[in-house]
Design a protein around this motif. Structure first.
Motif, short mmCIF file in Angstrom:
data_model
loop_
_atom_site.label_atom_id
_atom_site.label_comp_id
_atom_site.label_asym_id
_atom_site.label_seq_id
_atom_site.Cartn_x
_atom_site.Cartn_y
_atom_site.Cartn_z
N THR A 173 0.85 -1.18 0.00
CA THR A 173 0.00 0.00 0.00
C THR A 173 0.89 1.25 0.00
OG1 THR A 173 -0.14 -0.14 2.41
CG2 THR A 173 -1.96 -1.10 1.14
N ILE A 174 0.32 2.37 -0.39
CA ILE A 174 1.11 3.59 -0.54
C ILE A 174 1.53 4.14 0.82
CG2 ILE A 174 1.03 5.96 -1.41
CD1 ILE A 174 -0.71 4.73 -3.73
N THR A 175 0.64 4.08 1.79
CA THR A 175 1.05 4.31 3.18
C THR A 175 0.75 3.01 3.93
OG1 THR A 175 -1.10 5.20 3.86
CG2 THR A 175 0.56 6.79 3.09
N THR A 176 1.45 2.80 5.01
CA THR A 176 1.31 1.51 5.68
C THR A 176 0.59 1.58 7.01
OG1 THR A 176 3.53 1.78 6.60
CG2 THR A 176 3.33 0.50 4.58
N HIS A 177 0.71 2.65 7.76
CA HIS A 177 0.18 2.67 9.12
C HIS A 177 -0.97 3.64 9.33
CE1 HIS A 177 3.44 0.07 10.25
NE2 HIS A 177 4.33 0.96 9.84
N GLU A 178 -1.22 4.50 8.36
CA GLU A 178 -2.27 5.50 8.55
C GLU A 178 -2.76 5.97 7.18
OE1 GLU A 178 -0.88 9.12 10.35
OE2 GLU A 178 0.86 9.25 9.05
N PRO A 179 -3.94 6.56 7.15
CA PRO A 179 -4.50 7.02 5.87
C PRO A 179 -3.87 8.31 5.35
CG PRO A 179 -6.06 7.41 7.65
CD PRO A 179 -4.91 6.62 8.24
N ILE A 180 -3.24 9.08 6.24
CA ILE A 180 -2.70 10.38 5.84
C ILE A 180 -1.42 10.20 5.04
CG2 ILE A 180 -1.77 12.57 6.68
CD1 ILE A 180 -3.45 12.17 9.22
N HIS A 207 -16.66 3.88 -2.65
CA HIS A 207 -15.87 2.92 -1.87
C HIS A 207 -16.07 3.18 -0.38
CE1 HIS A 207 -12.13 1.82 0.28
NE2 HIS A 207 -12.11 0.77 -0.52
N GLY A 208 -16.07 4.46 -0.01
CA GLY A 208 -16.39 4.85 1.35
C GLY A 208 -15.22 5.01 2.30
N ASP A 209 -14.04 4.55 1.89
CA ASP A 209 -12.86 4.67 2.76
C ASP A 209 -11.60 4.78 1.89
OD1 ASP A 209 -11.56 4.88 5.20
OD2 ASP A 209 -11.40 2.73 5.50
N LEU A 210 -11.67 5.65 0.89
CA LEU A 210 -10.60 5.74 -0.10
C LEU A 210 -9.48 6.63 0.42
CD1 LEU A 210 -10.30 4.62 -3.12
CD2 LEU A 210 -10.38 7.03 -3.70
N HIS A 211 -8.45 6.01 0.95
CA HIS A 211 -7.28 6.75 1.41
C HIS A 211 -6.04 5.97 1.02
CE1 HIS A 211 -6.94 3.89 4.72
NE2 HIS A 211 -8.16 4.19 5.12
N TRP A 212 -4.87 6.53 1.35
CA TRP A 212 -3.60 6.03 0.83
C TRP A 212 -3.20 4.67 1.39
CZ3 TRP A 212 -2.11 8.29 -3.41
CH2 TRP A 212 -2.55 9.59 -3.64
N ALA A 213 -3.74 4.28 2.54
CA ALA A 213 -3.44 2.95 3.07
C ALA A 213 -4.34 1.87 2.47
CB ALA A 213 -3.57 2.93 4.59
#
Length: 198
Positions: free
Chosen positions: A35-42, A102-108
């Motif tokens: 994933t693009i980030t691993t521990h958080e959506p930011i 999708h409802g939860d589209l973030h970098w993780a």
């Protein structure tokens, strides 16, 4: 979901009730790509993503929006209560257009360099542009990437519905700051709120 949405294959799905609660369990294929980030959506540093990745994301969001669903990701009743409270301004909370998100589209929940969209338990109807607005808000600490999100998804975000979706997401994330989460996003979210409502 249409084939244009790159996601793991759903292998098995079970629902059950117990003690008055409903449960859903889904088993998907394992994805080896990071994933693009691993521990958080930011997002905290700019990802190296090519044009094909961005084109794939845009196509996927457009495809998700067309899927009929009776599932709910965002509720009008929540918006009626929360938007005036957390935005701090009088606002018409009626959603102009509902689509599927999708409802939860973030970098993780996004992989790279090959795009896969993960974490599907929350998909359902939401204000049109919700996914794009959420990804943009989680990008605000990296202005170049936030600008890239706005550019690549302009057909979604640069519309009245897209601006309303941004206000919905800003509401949700400002609410999380009152619980001590996403605190470093508060100032950029308030700046974006001012830009939209000025």
């Amino acid at each position: 979901m249409p084939p244009a949405v790159p996601r793991p294959r759903l292998r098995e799905r079970r629902t059950w009730t117990e003690d008055g609660h409903g449960y859903l369990a889904e088993l998907y294929d394992k994805i080896a790509t990071s994933t693009i980030t691993t521990h958080e959506p930011i997002l905290r540093e700019a990802p190296d993503l090519d044009d094909a990745w961005w084109d794939g994301l845009s196509t996927a969001l457009d495809a998700i929006a067309t899927v009929p669903s009776d599932r709910v990701a965002v509720r009008q009743e929540y918006l009626d209560r929360a938007m005036p409270q957390y935005l701090g301004i009088p606002i018409d909370t009626a959603v102009p257009t509902w689509t599927t998100a999708h409802g939860d589209l973030h970098w993780a929940n996004l992989t790279g360099p090959t795009l896969t969209v993960l974490d599907w338990e929350g998909w359902g109807t939401a204000p049109a542009g919700y996914d794009a607005a959420l990804l943009h808000s989680y990008s605000l600490l990296v202005p170049d990437t936030a600008a890239q999100v706005r550019h690549q998804l302009a057909h979604i975000l640069d519309t009245p519905a897209g601006q309303f979706a941004e206000l919905v997401v800003i509401t949700e994330l400002l609410q999380t700051t009152t619980r001590g989460d996403n605190l470093d996003l508060e100032k950029p979210l308030r700046r974006r709120l001012s830009a939209i409502t000025r």
